[in-house]
Design a protein around this motif. Structure first.
Motif, PDB file in Angstrom:
ATOM      1  N   LYS A 279       0.637  -1.058  -0.135  1.00 40.66           N
ATOM      2  CA  LYS A 279       0.034   0.096  -0.142  1.00 40.66           C
ATOM      3  C   LYS A 279       0.940   1.409  -0.035  1.00 40.66           C
ATOM      4  CE  LYS A 279      -3.394  -2.653   2.558  1.00 40.66           C
ATOM      5  NZ  LYS A 279      -4.564  -2.735   3.926  1.00 40.66           N
ATOM      6  N   VAL A 280       0.503   2.083  -0.916  1.00 36.06           N
ATOM      7  CA  VAL A 280       1.284   3.474  -0.858  1.00 36.06           C
ATOM      8  C   VAL A 280       0.490   4.630  -0.349  1.00 36.06           C
ATOM      9  CG1 VAL A 280       2.478   5.363  -2.459  1.00 36.06           C
ATOM     10  CG2 VAL A 280       2.600   2.841  -2.641  1.00 36.06           C
ATOM     11  N   TYR A 281       0.756   5.580   0.425  1.00 34.19           N
ATOM     12  CA  TYR A 281      -0.152   6.663   1.070  1.00 34.19           C
ATOM     13  C   TYR A 281       0.371   8.022   0.614  1.00 34.19           C
ATOM     14  CZ  TYR A 281      -1.930   2.787   4.013  1.00 34.19           C
ATOM     15  OH  TYR A 281      -2.533   1.621   4.286  1.00 34.19           O
ATOM     16  N   VAL A 282      -0.416   8.864   0.680  1.00 35.33           N
ATOM     17  CA  VAL A 282      -0.155  10.263   0.673  1.00 35.33           C
ATOM     18  C   VAL A 282      -0.538  11.193   1.926  1.00 35.33           C
ATOM     19  CG1 VAL A 282      -2.147  10.876  -0.798  1.00 35.33           C
ATOM     20  CG2 VAL A 282      -0.211  12.329  -0.752  1.00 35.33           C
ATOM     21  N   PRO A 283      -0.046  11.979   2.421  1.00 34.50           N
ATOM     22  CA  PRO A 283      -0.706  12.736   3.629  1.00 34.50           C
ATOM     23  C   PRO A 283      -1.968  13.377   3.156  1.00 34.50           C
ATOM     24  CG  PRO A 283       1.629  13.136   3.554  1.00 34.50           C
ATOM     25  CD  PRO A 283       1.310  12.461   2.241  1.00 34.50           C
ATOM     26  N   SER A 284      -3.032  13.110   4.143  1.00 37.63           N
ATOM     27  CA  SER A 284      -4.224  13.652   3.827  1.00 37.63           C
ATOM     28  C   SER A 284      -4.362  15.103   3.514  1.00 37.63           C
ATOM     29  CB  SER A 284      -5.342  13.084   4.903  1.00 37.63           C
ATOM     30  OG  SER A 284      -5.098  14.069   6.180  1.00 37.63           O
ATOM     31  N   ALA A 285      -5.219  15.709   2.621  1.00 32.75           N
ATOM     32  CA  ALA A 285      -5.479  17.259   2.730  1.00 32.75           C
ATOM     33  C   ALA A 285      -5.416  18.065   3.821  1.00 32.75           C
ATOM     34  CB  ALA A 285      -6.582  17.334   1.854  1.00 32.75           C
ATOM     35  N   ALA A 286      -6.359  17.133   4.961  1.00 27.57           N
ATOM     36  CA  ALA A 286      -6.314  17.948   6.085  1.00 27.57           C
ATOM     37  C   ALA A 286      -4.931  18.041   6.799  1.00 27.57           C
ATOM     38  CB  ALA A 286      -7.361  17.246   7.054  1.00 27.57           C
ATOM     39  N   GLY A 287      -4.238  16.949   6.955  1.00 27.19           N
ATOM     40  CA  GLY A 287      -3.016  17.001   7.381  1.00 27.19           C
ATOM     41  C   GLY A 287      -2.030  18.012   6.906  1.00 27.19           C
ATOM     42  N   VAL A 288      -1.973  18.022   5.410  1.00 30.97           N
ATOM     43  CA  VAL A 288      -1.199  18.897   4.844  1.00 30.97           C
ATOM     44  C   VAL A 288      -1.643  20.408   5.136  1.00 30.97           C
ATOM     45  CG1 VAL A 288      -0.252  19.861   2.523  1.00 30.97           C
ATOM     46  CG2 VAL A 288      -0.494  17.409   2.941  1.00 30.97           C
ATOM     47  N   SER A 289      -2.750  20.717   5.033  1.00 32.10           N
ATOM     48  CA  SER A 289      -3.380  22.168   5.273  1.00 32.10           C
ATOM     49  C   SER A 289      -3.102  22.495   6.527  1.00 32.10           C
ATOM     50  CB  SER A 289      -4.709  22.256   4.908  1.00 32.10           C
ATOM     51  OG  SER A 289      -5.507  21.399   5.708  1.00 32.10           O
ATOM     52  N   SER A 290      -3.290  21.674   7.482  1.00 37.94           N
ATOM     53  CA  SER A 290      -2.958  22.000   8.925  1.00 37.94           C
ATOM     54  C   SER A 290      -1.471  22.593   9.065  1.00 37.94           C
ATOM     55  CB  SER A 290      -3.419  20.947   9.916  1.00 37.94           C
ATOM     56  OG  SER A 290      -4.566  20.581   9.829  1.00 37.94           O
TER      57      SER A 290
ATOM     58  N   ARG B 210      -9.211  -2.176  -4.715  1.00 40.31           N
ATOM     59  CA  ARG B 210     -10.133  -0.828  -4.291  1.00 40.31           C
ATOM     60  C   ARG B 210      -9.479  -0.221  -3.189  1.00 40.31           C
ATOM     61  NH1 ARG B 210     -16.257  -1.598  -2.923  1.00 40.31           N
ATOM     62  NH2 ARG B 210     -15.236  -2.612  -0.972  1.00 40.31           N
ATOM     63  N   LEU B 211      -9.424   1.251  -3.383  1.00 37.66           N
ATOM     64  CA  LEU B 211      -8.580   1.746  -2.525  1.00 37.66           C
ATOM     65  C   LEU B 211      -9.186   1.752  -1.081  1.00 37.66           C
ATOM     66  CD1 LEU B 211      -7.137   4.964  -4.572  1.00 37.66           C
ATOM     67  CD2 LEU B 211      -5.940   2.730  -3.806  1.00 37.66           C
ATOM     68  N   GLN B 212      -8.662   1.945  -0.126  1.00 31.04           N
ATOM     69  CA  GLN B 212      -9.384   1.824   1.202  1.00 31.04           C
ATOM     70  C   GLN B 212      -9.831   3.196   1.655  1.00 31.04           C
ATOM     71  OE1 GLN B 212      -6.551  -0.261   3.834  1.00 31.04           O
ATOM     72  NE2 GLN B 212      -7.772  -2.115   3.877  1.00 31.04           N
ATOM     73  N   ASP B 213     -10.966   3.191   2.545  1.00 33.20           N
ATOM     74  CA  ASP B 213     -11.249   4.670   2.677  1.00 33.20           C
ATOM     75  C   ASP B 213     -10.360   5.199   3.990  1.00 33.20           C
ATOM     76  OD1 ASP B 213     -13.164   6.417   4.912  1.00 33.20           O
ATOM     77  OD2 ASP B 213     -14.245   6.189   3.114  1.00 33.20           O
ATOM     78  N   GLN B 214     -10.170   6.593   3.853  1.00 28.54           N
ATOM     79  CA  GLN B 214      -9.421   6.987   4.738  1.00 28.54           C
ATOM     80  C   GLN B 214      -9.652   6.755   6.190  1.00 28.54           C
ATOM     81  OE1 GLN B 214      -8.132  10.915   3.751  1.00 28.54           O
ATOM     82  NE2 GLN B 214      -7.972  11.620   5.666  1.00 28.54           N
ATOM     83  N   GLN B 215     -11.034   6.574   6.671  1.00 31.86           N
ATOM     84  CA  GLN B 215     -11.508   6.378   7.817  1.00 31.86           C
ATOM     85  C   GLN B 215     -10.757   5.108   8.600  1.00 31.86           C
ATOM     86  OE1 GLN B 215     -15.515   6.325   7.896  1.00 31.86           O
ATOM     87  NE2 GLN B 215     -15.632   8.810   8.088  1.00 31.86           N
ATOM     88  N   LEU B 216     -10.539   4.030   7.486  1.00 32.93           N
ATOM     89  CA  LEU B 216      -9.820   2.776   7.907  1.00 32.93           C
ATOM     90  C   LEU B 216      -8.437   2.873   8.139  1.00 32.93           C
ATOM     91  CD1 LEU B 216     -11.661   0.531   5.364  1.00 32.93           C
ATOM     92  CD2 LEU B 216     -12.247   0.934   7.636  1.00 32.93           C
ATOM     93  N   THR B 217      -7.735   3.968   7.671  1.00 41.97           N
ATOM     94  CA  THR B 217      -6.236   4.384   8.062  1.00 41.97           C
ATOM     95  C   THR B 217      -6.102   5.179   9.364  1.00 41.97           C
ATOM     96  OG1 THR B 217      -5.962   6.454   6.881  1.00 41.97           O
ATOM     97  CG2 THR B 217      -5.692   4.375   5.774  1.00 41.97           C
ATOM     98  N   ASP B 218      -5.426   5.894   9.600  1.00 38.19           N
ATOM     99  CA  ASP B 218      -5.017   6.602  10.773  1.00 38.19           C
ATOM    100  C   ASP B 218      -5.768   7.975  10.863  1.00 38.19           C
ATOM    101  OD1 ASP B 218      -3.359   7.991   9.221  1.00 38.19           O
ATOM    102  OD2 ASP B 218      -1.594   7.213  10.207  1.00 38.19           O
ATOM    103  N   GLY B 219      -6.340   8.166   9.437  1.00 36.22           N
ATOM    104  CA  GLY B 219      -6.945   9.610   9.606  1.00 36.22           C
ATOM    105  C   GLY B 219      -6.169  10.553   8.922  1.00 36.22           C
TER     106      GLY B 219
ATOM    107  N   ARG C  39      -3.644  10.145   6.322  1.00 34.82           N
ATOM    108  CA  ARG C  39      -3.130   9.645   5.133  1.00 34.82           C
ATOM    109  C   ARG C  39      -4.090   9.236   4.321  1.00 34.82           C
ATOM    110  NH1 ARG C  39       0.455   4.544   7.035  1.00 34.82           N
ATOM    111  NH2 ARG C  39      -1.228   3.356   7.828  1.00 34.82           N
ATOM    112  N   ALA C  40      -3.925   9.159   3.034  1.00 34.14           N
ATOM    113  CA  ALA C  40      -5.079   8.790   2.042  1.00 34.14           C
ATOM    114  C   ALA C  40      -4.009   7.778   1.084  1.00 34.14           C
ATOM    115  CB  ALA C  40      -5.455   9.992   1.215  1.00 34.14           C
ATOM    116  N   GLN C  41      -4.728   6.482   0.849  1.00 34.45           N
ATOM    117  CA  GLN C  41      -4.355   5.590   0.078  1.00 34.45           C
ATOM    118  C   GLN C  41      -4.140   5.938  -1.321  1.00 34.45           C
ATOM    119  OE1 GLN C  41      -5.961   1.137  -0.126  1.00 34.45           O
ATOM    120  NE2 GLN C  41      -4.821   1.269   1.558  1.00 34.45           N
ATOM    121  N   VAL C  42      -3.152   5.643  -1.891  1.00 39.12           N
ATOM    122  CA  VAL C  42      -3.064   5.888  -3.496  1.00 39.12           C
ATOM    123  C   VAL C  42      -3.011   4.456  -4.361  1.00 39.12           C
ATOM    124  CG1 VAL C  42      -2.583   8.195  -3.553  1.00 39.12           C
ATOM    125  CG2 VAL C  42      -0.728   6.825  -3.377  1.00 39.12           C
TER     126      VAL C  42
END
Length: 282
Positions: free
Chosen positions: A137-148, A214-223, A225-228
């Motif tokens: 699995k490859v992840y990217v920091p979530s939009a919320a994390g980056v903007s914060s 299928r990509l997993q929902d962000q809620q299933l990760t640590d909140g 990061r988003a899966q790509v």
């Protein structure tokens, strides 16, 4: 290993199927708890063995299992029990894992339906023999994390300064911070997507087969990061070390957050099994 002795089916029981394999160790099965309190055992058919367990007929209907699995605690218990049996069987030879809650109305119906798919089971067993599944699995920091992170230390922007003139300097600085946060998000996502494509392409070259799940929902990760990429790779057991080394090298080269899990029983490469039997006869 002991020879399988066909059991006398109960008229009040349905048959839950965990997996299909070529051979089983009855001593191993006898120590597995399974889903219910009935013994886990082997059901012979077409030179194969299904690993089964009786389920009370009254609890085997689609509605009953839908309600049962809607409870998070019961769902986790059943998933763990199912996986424990499949893993134990696969430790002694290639196995085709069945979907959770694959149930037939009777042992005879299970034998008939599984027998109808015997050719496909033989094909899958050949495919997975001596091979294991790895998850990447490859992840990217979530939009919320980056903007914060980009907005740390942000101050409020006044609408005007004394005399009614706009706070143009503060406004421009604010807009620049917003644009900067947006650019950071886009650049981070682009880099992660490129890393995902590079990772998938390289690992496919080391695998016998590969699937993008299928990509997993962000809620299933640590909140945060988003899966790509959610990839499954069927790998020869002898190439396990090379595969792990390739993932480590990709992490270093791309700088991406790459998660490796496994080795697993190859669920992702036997997904057809049980599709027509899920929750019993239709």
């Amino acid at each position: 290993m002991t020879e399988t002795v066909p059991a006398v089916p109960s008229a009040t029981a349905a048959t839950y199927v965990f997996a299909v394999c070529r051979r089983v160790d009855e001593d191993v099965l006898a120590r597995l708890p399974g889903i219910t309190t009935a013994p886990v055992r082997a059901l012979p058919f077409e030179r194969l063995r299904a690993v089964v367990q009786e389920v009370p007929a009254a609890e085997a209907g689609r509605g009953s299992w839908t309600e049962r699995l809607s409870d998070p605690g019961e769902l986790e218990r059943c998933v763990r029990a199912h996986h424990r049996v499949v893993t134990a069987v696969a430790a002694h030879g290639p196995a085709v894992p069945m979907a959770l809650a694959t149930i037939y109305s009777s042992e005879e119906r299970a034998r008939q339906a599984l027998g109808d798919g015997a050719a496909r089971f033989h094909t899958v067993l050949e495919r997975v023999d001596g091979r294991v599944e790895w998850g990447v699995k490859v992840y990217v920091p979530s939009a919320a994390g980056v903007s914060s992170a980009a907005g740390a230390g942000r101050t409020a922007v006044p609408a005007s300064v004394p005399g009614g003139s706009p706070a143009s300097g503060a406004g421009r600085a604010y807009l620049e911070r917003v644009r900067g946060a947006h650019r950071a998000r886009e650049e981070s996502r682009r880099a992660a997507l490129l890393a995902a494509e590079e990772t998938d392409a390289e690992l496919r070259g080391l695998a016998v087969a590969a699937r993008r799940l299928r990509l997993q929902d962000q809620q299933l990760t640590d909140g945060h990061r988003a899966q790509v990429l959610n990839g499954a790779y069927l790998v020869e057991e002898g190439r396990t070390a090379r595969f792990r080394e390739a993932v480590a090298a990709l992490r270093e080269r791309t700088g991406a957050l790459i998660e490796l899990s496994g080795p697993w029983v190859p669920y992702s490469f036997a997904s057809f099994a049980g599709e027509d039997a899920l929750h019993g006869d239709r």
